[in-house]
Design an enzyme around this catalytic site. Structure first.
Site, PDB file in Angstrom:
ATOM      1  N   GLU A   1       7.594 -13.702  16.238  1.00 45.20           N
ATOM      2  CA  GLU A   1       8.913 -13.914  17.003  1.00 45.20           C
ATOM      3  C   GLU A   1       9.039 -12.717  17.756  1.00 45.20           C
ATOM      4  OE1 GLU A   1      13.534 -14.195  15.273  1.00 45.20           O
ATOM      5  OE2 GLU A   1      12.004 -13.383  14.083  1.00 45.20           O
TER       6      GLU A   1
ATOM      7  N   GLU B   1       0.870  -1.207   0.021  1.00 49.22           N
ATOM      8  CA  GLU B   1       0.010   0.069   0.018  1.00 49.22           C
ATOM      9  C   GLU B   1       0.660   1.332   0.042  1.00 49.22           C
ATOM     10  OE1 GLU B   1      -3.548   1.906   2.463  1.00 49.22           O
ATOM     11  OE2 GLU B   1      -2.521   0.320   3.372  1.00 49.22           O
TER      12      GLU B   1
END
Length: 316
Positions: free
Chosen positions: A301, A140
Site C-alpha cells: 500500500e 520473533e
C-alpha cells in the site's frame, strides 16, 4: 517531523479483534492508535508508544501494526488464517518485536501462558525465540538491550522491529525495493550450511548512512526482512510464494500487505510504472492511496504522510 518515506504498517487479518488486540496490548505494549470502519470490515491500527513521533499524523509513523477484521469471522467456526509458514502456501514469515531483556521477556510470556514456536533453548540460535499470536502468526523475539535491567523486562522498551517475507529472486527484489521504493540495504546475512540468505532493508536518509554495513538493527523500527532460500530463482519447478491474499488452490488468506507512506506518492508512481509492477488500485485514480505488487506478488500500500489525521480511537 518525518519527511522521508517510512514503512508505516504491516497488515494481518485476524479472526476476533476482542482476542487479538488484548493479546498485543498485554504482552507487547501495543496501544490502539486509530480504528477505521468499512462496510464489511474494521482496521485496528496499533503502535508501541516509544516509537510514535510526537506531533506527526499516524500516516507518517513507522512501526505500526494493522489488524484487519472481516465482520462475522469471530463467529465462524471454520475461519482460520494462513500464517505463511506451512507448505504449500508459504510466503509471509513473521513480524519481529525487539525487547529489552529477552530472557526475562520469555519468562513473562511463558508465565502468562503464551504459546511458543521456539524457545531460546531450542535449536542452535539461542538469542532468538518465536511465539504464536491468537491466530497462529509467528512473532520473533530479539533483544534490543534498551535500558536493560537484570531480572526485569519493561514493555515500554519494546519495538516492532521488522516484517519478514520470503522472496524468489533477491536480485529482482532488491532492485525493486531499493531503486523503486527507496529502501536502503542495512545488512546481508548468508547461512551457507542451511542455504539461505537474509536481507534487511529500511528507509534511512541520514548523510552518514552506508549500505550493508550495519551491525545492530535491533533498536530500529520499520525494517523489511527478505528471506531467500537458495535456488528458488533458478528452479523451474518452484511455483512461487503465497502473497497472503489469494485463495487459489485451497489457500487461505492471512498476511495482507506492508504500507509505505511518503511525502508525495506521485514522485514514485512513475518508478513503479517503469519497473512494470502491477497496480491493484493505482494511486490517484480512486482516492489518496494505492495498492501494487512487488516481484513476488506481495501487496504494498502507498499513501501520503497526512492521510490519517487525528487521534480518534473507537472502542471495540
Amino acid at each position: 517531523m518525518l519527511q522521508g518515506p517510512v514503512l508505516n504498517h504491516t497488515c494481518l487479518r485476524v479472526k476476533d479483534p476482542k482476542v487479538s488486540i488484548p493479546f498485543y496490548e498485554k504482552h507487547f505494549g501495543f496501544v490502539k492508535q486509530k480504528v477505521i470502519n468499512g462496510d464489511s470490515f474494521s482496521l485496528y491500527i496499533l503502535g508501541i508508544p516509544n516509537s510514535i513521533e510526537p506531533g506527526a499524523n499516524w500516516g507518517a509513523q513507522s512501526g505500526l501494526l494493522e489488524l484487519k477484521h472481516d465482520f462475522g469471522s469471530e463467529n465462524d467456526p471454520n475461519f482460520s488464517v494462513n500464517n505463511g509458514n506451512d507448505a504449500p502456501h508459504r510466503g509471509f514469515g513473521h513480524i519481529c518485536v525487539s525487547v529489552d531483556n529477552i530472557v526475562e521477556s520469555e519468562k513473562k510470556l511463558l508465565a502468562d501462558g503464551v504459546q511458543f514456536k521456539k524457545k531460546l533453548s531450542d535449536g542452535r540460535q539461542k538469542n532468538i525465540a518465536f511465539v504464536l499470536d491468537p491466530d497462529g502468526y509467528w512473532i520473533e523475539l530479539i533483544e534490543n538491550g534498551i535500558n536493560k535491567q537484570e531480572g526485569k523486562t519493561d514493555l515500554a522498551t519494546y519495538k516492532l522491529n521488522h516484517t519478514m517475507v520470503r522472496v524468489t529472486d533477491p536480485k529482482k527484489s532488491l532492485d525493486f525495493y531499493r531503486n523503486v521504493l527507496g529502501f536502503k540495504l542495512l545488512t546481508t546475512l548468508n547461512f551457507e550450511e542451511a542455504k539461505f540468505s537474509l536481507y534487511f532493508l529500511a528507509f534511512d536518509d541520514s548523510e552518514s548512512f552506508v549500505e550493508n554495513v550495519s551491525t545492530d538493527n535491533s533498536q530500529r523500527t520499520g525494517i523489511l526482512e527478505l528471506t531467500h532460500n537458495w535456488g528458488t530463482e533458478s528452479d523451474p519447478e518452484f511455483k512461487g510464494y503465497h502473497n497472503g491474499n489469494t485463495t487459489e488452490d485451497g489457500a487461505k488468506r492471512g498476511y495482507g500487505h506492508i504500507c509505505v507512506s511518503v511525502k508525495d506518492p506521485l514522485e514514485i508512481v512513475s518508478k513503479i510504472d517503469s519497473f512494470g509492477s502491477e497496480w491493484i488500485q493505482k494511486y490517484g485514480e480512486a482516492g489518496e492511496l494505492g495498492f501494487f505488487r512487488d516481484p513476488d506478488g506481495y501487496e504494498i500500500e502507498i499513501f501520503h504522510h497526512g492521510i490519517l489525521p487525528g487521534t480518534e480511537v473507537a472502542s471495540l
